[in-house]
Design an enzyme around this catalytic site. Sequence first.
Site, PDB file in Angstrom:
ATOM      1  CB  CYS A   1      82.974  22.269  46.860  1.00  0.00           C
ATOM      2  SG  CYS A   1      83.667  22.436  48.521  1.00  0.00           S
TER       3      CYS A   1
ATOM      4  CD  GLU B   1      79.819  18.119  50.989  1.00  0.00           C
ATOM      5  OE1 GLU B   1      79.328  19.063  51.633  1.00  0.00           O
ATOM      6  OE2 GLU B   1      79.984  18.156  49.757  1.00  0.00           O
TER       7      GLU B   1
END
Length: 129
Positions: A84, A55
């Site tokens: 996360c 990401e």
Amino acid sequence: MSDTKLRDLAQDASTRSHSPYSKAKVGSAVVTEDGKIFQGCNIENSSFGGTVCAERVAIWKAVSEGHRKLKKIYVYTDAGWPPCGMCLQVMAEFAGPDLEVTFGDKDGKEKTKKLGELLTHAFTPDHMK
Ligand code: ZN
């Protein structure tokens, strides 16, 4: 931009993962407010501390190309892992709580949440004013 295409792009990015340690292949595709798409994969490092998630790779590619406002992001793993906490924090730097965050698995199951649901009480640029 259909969500199916975004999923395909995230899954495609996962095939370029450099993950010799965890063996976890992660791919991401981010759409910016002006409609550009950037892909990212996780890139692990033997030092472990140098490892970066898919990401963040996608977001950093967008930002480094001058696209600072994110519209949606897709994260692909075989098991459908969510982003996360560190990645959610990076998303909060370049998007508001309404950012669409979708995470999907190899069977096509997916969940879409707002960034504000995943990261409540985000630390944002407004705190630094
Ligand atoms: Zn992450």
